[in-house]
Design a protein around this motif. Sequence first.
Motif, PDB file in Angstrom:
ATOM      1  N   THR B 236       0.864  -1.175   0.000  1.00  0.00           N
ATOM      2  CA  THR B 236       0.000   0.000   0.000  1.00  0.00           C
ATOM      3  C   THR B 236       0.902   1.228   0.000  1.00  0.00           C
ATOM      4  OG1 THR B 236      -1.842   0.986   1.184  1.00  0.00           O
ATOM      5  CG2 THR B 236      -0.092   0.113   2.540  1.00  0.00           C
ATOM      6  N   ALA B 237       0.354   2.394  -0.329  1.00  0.00           N
ATOM      7  CA  ALA B 237       1.190   3.589  -0.379  1.00  0.00           C
ATOM      8  C   ALA B 237       1.520   4.082   1.035  1.00  0.00           C
ATOM      9  CB  ALA B 237       0.461   4.692  -1.138  1.00  0.00           C
ATOM     10  N   ASP B 241       6.739   7.432  -0.522  1.00  0.00           N
ATOM     11  CA  ASP B 241       6.694   6.130  -1.164  1.00  0.00           C
ATOM     12  C   ASP B 241       7.806   5.937  -2.185  1.00  0.00           C
ATOM     13  OD1 ASP B 241       5.723   3.654  -1.126  1.00  0.00           O
ATOM     14  OD2 ASP B 241       3.879   4.047  -2.218  1.00  0.00           O
ATOM     15  N   TYR B 288      10.534  -1.854  -6.349  1.00  0.00           N
ATOM     16  CA  TYR B 288      10.106  -0.469  -6.105  1.00  0.00           C
ATOM     17  C   TYR B 288      10.348   0.382  -7.351  1.00  0.00           C
ATOM     18  CZ  TYR B 288       8.283   1.371  -1.763  1.00  0.00           C
ATOM     19  OH  TYR B 288       7.439   1.774  -0.755  1.00  0.00           O
ATOM     20  N   GLU B 289       9.402   1.290  -7.623  1.00  0.00           N
ATOM     21  CA  GLU B 289       9.480   2.063  -8.859  1.00  0.00           C
ATOM     22  C   GLU B 289      10.060   3.457  -8.634  1.00  0.00           C
ATOM     23  OE1 GLU B 289       6.694   0.883  -7.428  1.00  0.00           O
ATOM     24  OE2 GLU B 289       6.091   2.776  -6.494  1.00  0.00           O
TER      25      GLU B 289
END
Lengths: 101, 551
Positions: B236-237, B241, B288-289
């Motif tokens: 979840t955010a 983030d 992770y982006e």
Amino acid sequence: MNEQRFLIKAVIKKSDEMIYFSQIDLGLVLERALRRAELPLYFTQGFRPRVKLSFSRALKLGVEGEEEVTFYFSKNITPQELQEKLKKQLPHGLTILKIIE
Amino acid sequence: MIDFKLFQHPQRYIGNEWNVIKKSHNKRIPICLCYPDSYEIGMSNLGLRIIYSLLNDSDDIVCERAFFPGEDFNNFLLNNNQKLFSLETKTPLANFEVLGFNFNYELNFVNFLYILSLAKIPLFSRARKDLIVLGGGIANPESLADFVDVFYIGEFEAGTASFIEVLRKYKDKKSRLEALCEIEGFYVPAFYSAELKNDKYEFNKIYSYAKLPVKRTYVSNLDKSHYPLKWLTPHTAIVHDRVPIEIARGCPNRCTFCQARAMYYPYREKKAETVCRIIREIYKNSGYENFSLLSLSSSDYSQIEELIDILFAEFKQKRIGLALPSLRADDILGKLYSKLHLLRKTSLTVAIESANDSLRNHIGKKIDIKKLFETARLIRTFNLKHIKLYFMIGFKEETEEDLRAIGLFLEKLNQETHLSLNVSINVFVPKPFSLREDATMAEKDTLLDKINIVKNGLPKRRSINISISPVEKSILEAIISRADRKFSSVILDVSKASCNNRNAAGNWLIWQEAMSKNHIDCAAYLKAETINFPWSFINTGLPECNLKKHE
Ligand code: SF4
């Protein structure tokens, strides 16, 4: 950009702890799982590109359910490859039930 | 099993993040890291992640987490007579051998006591039999001295191994604390007396093996220090983030109001090569982006250009975002200009502190405003959403003109960049260990007057958003951060009040009431001093700290 894209549709089941995660969360979970799986990803255009995914409907929070997810790739991969690689990266409570096409 | 869908954000309580570590407690020493704030804020804290991963690296330790619960979950626990438990194995906090708390924000001290009471654990150190409460991330630990068994002063990575050793070797609280107090960095308040005699704090050892002064410790080789590669990835955010990658710790600058430079002293860097290796590994493990490069002042990082080049080349293909906070304005024009529009960054942050050159010099902030304006046109090409600016007011030497200069400056910047400006105006708080720890905090009325002058000078434009930190909150931060041991009764009373009123910790009147009830004169904490503070028994290792001690 007219990048080629390849679609695979699958049915995903949400159960156990994952029922507490919203539809938005689900997109995030799948995106990160696909990135970890090192699959040839297809991204949305724009300033903040994301891994492209689409859902048939939104699942309710707090209950088990199934839904159809469309995955987009930049290279042609076999449904088996998707299933094998993604399976290892999904948290407990998310399962690929079947590949449709 | 609790039905978590009863609560808002049920994800906070599940503990099923990717890379979460779940071990059985059998034959292991259980430790729970508790963050006295929400899950979303706590999970954005790098220190918590480093220590979680570092402790769990030892097979005979099981380290779990707990956070300050949301209101609905809190009520659920109270109504059902349940005790607060950890995320991973849902073990009540009282069943752990050690609870570690992060005390990096004063107003959370109240939440700390609240967590203990929600876990049905005695609040006072002397009332607890076996369980050890360990505190870290704190500058001046004195106001919590009655509640915390042992503080770690400095960077806990440097003390983790010896801490684990002690837990293995000794099994009861008394012998554990006695062993710890002989090790650098560990401060057991019960082993010292601190008394105010004729306006002077006297520190004495009660237990003869305790160390005095207490020396702050730090990691000597940051390049080789532990990094949590199996990045805990929430489904979840969370607040920030993105994965923060620490490129440097400490700050080579000397802004006089700054506490961070003392808390993270000395300045150390990780090699660019190491940073890249860490990022690759974390991406592989987490997916992770977004990443950000973390340091107090990224412009000072010696390999910054090289690092951005490498990362940008790698990230482009994978559409990974890279953010670079804490830039100096002059670098935008200088060496980083050509790199900056490579970054996918929607805002630019400039901590400018004062719009007046001479005052800025005075407080030690090295920013060339002329350069910022020269940069203005370039900034327009960056595709930014807005510029974030930080100002600080409340200095003794500041004039009305200085205050009015803020508005003029913002108007000009807005005109030249055509960008919206998000402006934070903070009040100067003389924090322990900053170069201005000996300054007097401005009084409430003076501050309100100053704020009015600033406000009257502000341009009325929709594209300029101003937020001014509430004066009472800043004064409260100053009081708590500078307080001595007597202040613990105030924190206790406010924490009791927060059982009925969740916002008690942010309510000035409740604090004021608690202070007068306990006969605390907060002005005494805020007046100018030279070398005599409740925290003077700590040696930070900073050059000025050593100088003062020899005066
Ligand atoms: S305020 Fe100044 S001294 Fe403190 S971290 Fe920022 S640049 Fe460094």
